[in-house]
Design a protein around this motif. Structure first.
Motif, PDB file in Angstrom:
ATOM      1  N   GLU A 222       2.074   4.593 -14.568  1.00 23.99           N
ATOM      2  CA  GLU A 222       2.193   6.009 -14.215  1.00 23.99           C
ATOM      3  C   GLU A 222       2.636   6.129 -12.753  1.00 23.99           C
ATOM      4  O   GLU A 222       2.357   5.261 -11.930  1.00 23.99           O
ATOM      5  N   MET A 223       3.283   7.229 -12.444  1.00 25.42           N
ATOM      6  CA  MET A 223       3.737   7.477 -11.071  1.00 25.42           C
ATOM      7  C   MET A 223       2.575   7.459 -10.076  1.00 25.42           C
ATOM      8  O   MET A 223       2.727   7.008  -8.950  1.00 25.42           O
ATOM      9  N   VAL A 224       1.423   7.946 -10.502  1.00 26.85           N
ATOM     10  CA  VAL A 224       0.276   7.971  -9.594  1.00 26.85           C
ATOM     11  C   VAL A 224      -0.099   6.552  -9.158  1.00 26.85           C
ATOM     12  O   VAL A 224      -0.496   6.335  -8.016  1.00 26.85           O
ATOM     13  N   ASP A 225       0.076   5.571 -10.063  1.00 26.17           N
ATOM     14  CA  ASP A 225      -0.204   4.170  -9.710  1.00 26.17           C
ATOM     15  C   ASP A 225       0.785   3.674  -8.656  1.00 26.17           C
ATOM     16  O   ASP A 225       0.400   2.989  -7.712  1.00 26.17           O
ATOM     17  N   LEU A 226       2.042   4.030  -8.834  1.00 25.80           N
ATOM     18  CA  LEU A 226       3.077   3.654  -7.866  1.00 25.80           C
ATOM     19  C   LEU A 226       2.797   4.280  -6.504  1.00 25.80           C
ATOM     20  O   LEU A 226       2.850   3.613  -5.471  1.00 25.80           O
ATOM     21  N   ILE A 227       2.469   5.543  -6.500  1.00 25.87           N
ATOM     22  CA  ILE A 227       2.212   6.260  -5.245  1.00 25.87           C
ATOM     23  C   ILE A 227       0.979   5.701  -4.547  1.00 25.87           C
ATOM     24  O   ILE A 227       0.972   5.539  -3.328  1.00 25.87           O
ATOM     25  N   ASP A 228      -0.073   5.376  -5.308  1.00 20.80           N
ATOM     26  CA  ASP A 228      -1.274   4.792  -4.702  1.00 20.80           C
ATOM     27  C   ASP A 228      -0.949   3.496  -3.962  1.00 20.80           C
ATOM     28  O   ASP A 228      -1.449   3.260  -2.862  1.00 20.80           O
ATOM     29  N   LEU A 229      -0.098   2.655  -4.550  1.00 23.08           N
ATOM     30  CA  LEU A 229       0.277   1.407  -3.887  1.00 23.08           C
ATOM     31  C   LEU A 229       1.224   1.660  -2.718  1.00 23.08           C
ATOM     32  O   LEU A 229       1.121   1.024  -1.676  1.00 23.08           O
ATOM     33  N   ALA A 230       2.147   2.599  -2.889  1.00 30.80           N
ATOM     34  CA  ALA A 230       3.129   2.883  -1.832  1.00 30.80           C
ATOM     35  C   ALA A 230       2.472   3.467  -0.587  1.00 30.80           C
ATOM     36  O   ALA A 230       3.035   3.374   0.501  1.00 30.80           O
ATOM     37  N   LYS A 231       1.297   4.035  -0.726  1.00 30.22           N
ATOM     38  CA  LYS A 231       0.595   4.569   0.449  1.00 30.22           C
ATOM     39  C   LYS A 231       0.243   3.464   1.429  1.00 30.22           C
ATOM     40  O   LYS A 231       0.184   3.710   2.630  1.00 30.22           O
ATOM     41  N   VAL A 232       0.031   2.250   0.935  1.00 27.48           N
ATOM     42  CA  VAL A 232      -0.420   1.161   1.804  1.00 27.48           C
ATOM     43  C   VAL A 232       0.550  -0.020   1.859  1.00 27.48           C
ATOM     44  O   VAL A 232       0.275  -1.004   2.534  1.00 27.48           O
ATOM     45  N   GLN A 233       1.676   0.065   1.137  1.00 28.88           N
ATOM     46  CA  GLN A 233       2.672  -1.000   1.116  1.00 28.88           C
ATOM     47  C   GLN A 233       4.040  -0.396   1.413  1.00 28.88           C
ATOM     48  O   GLN A 233       4.362   0.678   0.914  1.00 28.88           O
ATOM     49  N   ASN A 234       4.852  -1.086   2.204  1.00 28.79           N
ATOM     50  CA  ASN A 234       6.212  -0.607   2.491  1.00 28.79           C
ATOM     51  C   ASN A 234       7.084  -0.597   1.245  1.00 28.79           C
ATOM     52  O   ASN A 234       8.001   0.197   1.124  1.00 28.79           O
ATOM     53  N   PHE A 235       6.811  -1.524   0.358  1.00 28.37           N
ATOM     54  CA  PHE A 235       7.501  -1.554  -0.930  1.00 28.37           C
ATOM     55  C   PHE A 235       6.513  -2.022  -1.983  1.00 28.37           C
ATOM     56  O   PHE A 235       5.520  -2.685  -1.680  1.00 28.37           O
TER      57      PHE A 235
END
Length: 143
Positions: A92-105
């Motif tokens: 889900e997009m929310v999973d991607l966004i959660d990781l992108a908050k703390v990772q550059n990619f």
């Protein structure tokens, strides 16, 4: 929104292998001006992300490793200080966004857990900014 919409395919991603030397990795990162690159195994699995900090701390804290002999040491010797987690292509997009908050990619893997590319945080922010601008424009036209 589908994660694939944001995917930079592996053919366009600068990566390293565990067998790459420290010198090769440093030179590749310097040439492309990246501060971190994904590490991909020979069979295509994502193994982690090496950062400039990982390499510098390793050089600093190792009595036997220096810039002069960095070509004799491989990336698999370097401890990774940060655990950059991948996301599954069907997540889900929310999973991607959660990781992108703390990772550059965010590395992306397929159904076989093979590395297929990355999603850059900047792409997500740019998409969200466009959505906000579109909504703001729509609201001002309604008035």
């Amino acid at each position: 929104m589908n994660i694939a919409f944001f995917l930079l395919p592996k053919s366009e991603v600068i990566t390293a292998t565990p067998q790459a030397t420290l010198r090769q990795t440093l030179e590749r990162m310097e040439f492309h001006r990246y501060t971190a690159v994904p590490i991909i195994s020979d069979d295509g699995h994502y193994m982690g992300t090496v950062t400039e900090g990982d390499l510098l701390w390793f050089l600093k804290n190792s009595e036997t490793v220096s810039f002069d002999n960095a070509h004799r040491h491989v990336l698999s010797e370097v401890p990774l200080r940060v655990n950059n987690k991948p996301v599954h292509i069907h997540a889900e997009m929310v999973d991607l966004i959660d990781l992108a908050k703390v990772q550059n990619f965010v590395p992306v893997v397929d159904d076989s857990d093979k590395f297929i590319g990355i999603v850059r945080r900047s792409e997500i922010i740019e998409y969200c900014a466009k959505q906000l601008n579109f909504k703001a424009a729509s609201v001002s036209h309604e008035r």
